[in-house]
Design an enzyme around this catalytic site. Structure first.
Site: not given
Length: 486
Positions: A252, A286
């Site tokens: 991720e 993110c």
């Protein structure tokens, strides 16, 4: 003794696992003040090797433990996150620089991750298969074994527990390497919770450390699966190492997500959403909106309102004042953010707000008329920067949103939700929020990105977690030994 007493941070055994006393220790720094809050153990390759051996030894018994007992440990862990939320939140504020609301969100999600993992322990883990022979044929999911978890500094509690909890619930042992900069809130808090929750010794090992410890964890022969959350550049190295070892890895990674604002959007809530999307936790997320794509007919007003909001947002120490933004994590990150802003202005962007800092406190920044090649538009900034560019048609908005190596999250603001869905059909991304901004996370939702944002949905929700932390085994059973011609 407090729940997270500093005396335990450098011990050799903690929370049923290991900290890293043999490789030394490092200061725990408060980024808002530069003060040293204590010292925490630092892991090296030898510590990783010792932890994975112990984890391997204990994992089989844990996998054979009735699911009710594993679920009970996870439920107790969830309650402990709630009972000790305030102390853990204080550490998130001081150690990671997050505002109190962000810290509260982390402890809430951590508890929910444990509760969802408790339910995961009793999920059906297989299926009966058709077979042309007189036998029972089925596929079952079995624990992967030892799961290595590498978590970053920005949301240290959530990004650790969302792998730790489901991996433990499904019968695995876990070795967690939190970022050294958030060793307490992202590591020891998790270990203490599971120690108090009754997790048997040796199943959860907490090893704060730097890249060398992470590399050792990925390469260690006793880790079966790696769950990595971090930058795309580091993720590529993790993926390369795992590929050479034929080891499963879940990545991720970064993002440069687009927030698309159509001309029919109500600008007041749109600007509020845009500010949150780029400035929440100083943009160190993110999913942060790294590109604001605004219809040309409303872009001028959008920039003016967003700049005014940015100019009025208080920035300071979240532990001592009511602020909207705290500090960036360290000077290296601050300098990178400032370089990207100044280079973008040189490239032709207009500085509408911000672009300055004091210490690690960077002002929320709005860049208008941003060329597509400007660094703050083309790269992941990981700072409180909102670059704005314009579009004229849905097709142009889709082309701009898709014009990135990343594919994590997309936000679309419009009164016409079907138009929003039509845009989503044209953009390769793992997450879409129509009439919301790009930053969101729930324990029950699958999470993951495409392209440089990672290897797809690997976390969140029962299906993704079972896929991530178990292996499929085919089994057949019949009453007599099969007969063969020789």
């Amino acid at each position: 003794m407090t729940f997270l007493d500093p005396k335990i941070w450098t011990g050799s055994v903690f929370g049923g696992g290991w900290t890293a006393s043999r490789s030394g220790d490092a200061p725990v720094i408060e980024p808002a003040t530069g003060n040293e809050l204590g010292r925490a153990g630092t892991a090296g390759a030898d510590d990783v090797a010792a932890a994975t051996v112990r984890a391997r030894e204990e994992q089989r018994a844990w996998a054979a433990t009735p699911y009710e007992e594993r679920a009970a440990v996870l439920r107790r862990a969830g309650r402990l996150f709630e009972e000790h939320a305030q102390e853990i939140q204080d550490w998130i504020v001081r150690e990671s620089g997050g505002v109190p609301g962000k810290a509260g969100f982390e402890t809430h999600v951590a508890a929910q991750e444990c509760y969802e993992a408790a339910a995961l322990a009793s999920q059906p883990l297989g299926e009966v298969l058709p077979t042309a022979r007189k036998r029972l044929s089925f596929a079952r999911r079995v624990p992967a074994g030892v799961v290595g978890v590498i978590a970053p500094f920005n949301f240290p509690l959530i990004l650790g527990i969302r792998s730790v909890a489901p991996a433990l619930a499904l019968g695995n042992a876990v070795v967690l390497k939190p970022d050294q900069r958030t060793a307490v809130c992202g590591g020891f808090s998790i270990a203490r919770v599971f120690e108090e929750a009754g997790l048997p010794s040796g199943l959860l090992h907490v090893l704060p450390g730097g890249p060398d410890a992470g590399q050792a964890l990925v390469a260690d022969p006793n880790t079966d699966v790696i769950s990595f959350t971090g930058s795309t550049s580091a993720g590529r190295m993790v993926g390369e190492t795992a590929a050479r070892l034929l080891k499963r890895v879940h990545l991720e990674l970064g993002g440069n997500s687009a927030l698309v604002v159509f001309d029919d959007a109500d600008l007041e809530p749109a600007v509020s959403a845009g500010a949150w999307a780029s400035f929440f936790h100083q943009g160190q997320i993110c999913m942060t909106s790294g590109r604001h794509l605004v219809h040309e007919s409303v872009a001028g007003e959008y920039v003016e309102r967003l700049a005014a909001k940015a100019a009025g947002m208080p920035v300071g120490d979240p532990a001592t004042g009511q602020v909207a933004l705290g500090p960036l994590i360290d000077a290296g990150q601050r300098d990178r953010v400032h370089r990207l802003v100044t280079e973008s202005v040189t490239a032709g962007a207009r500085l509408a707000a911000g672009g300055t800092y004091e210490g690690l406190f960077y002002r929320p920044t709005v860049l208008a008329d941003v060329p597509a090649g400007a660094p703050a538009y083309a790269e992941e900034v990981f700072g409180p920067v909102a670059p704005v560019t314009t579009f004229a048609t849905l097709e142009e908005a889709a082309a701009l949103a898709a014009d990135s190596e990343y594919g994590l999250s997309l936000g679309v603001l419009t009164r016409d939700v079907m138009k929003g869905l039509a845009l989503a059909d044209l953009v390769p991304t793992g997450i879409v929020h129509i009439n919301d901004q790009t930053v969101d996370d729930e324990a029950v939702a699958p999470f993951g990105g495409r392209g440089a944002s990672g290897t797809g949905t690997r976390l969140g929700g029962a299906g993704a977690n079972i896929d991530a932390f178990t292996e499929t085994q085919w089994v057949t059973m019949q009453g007599d030994v099969a007969a063969y011609p020789f």
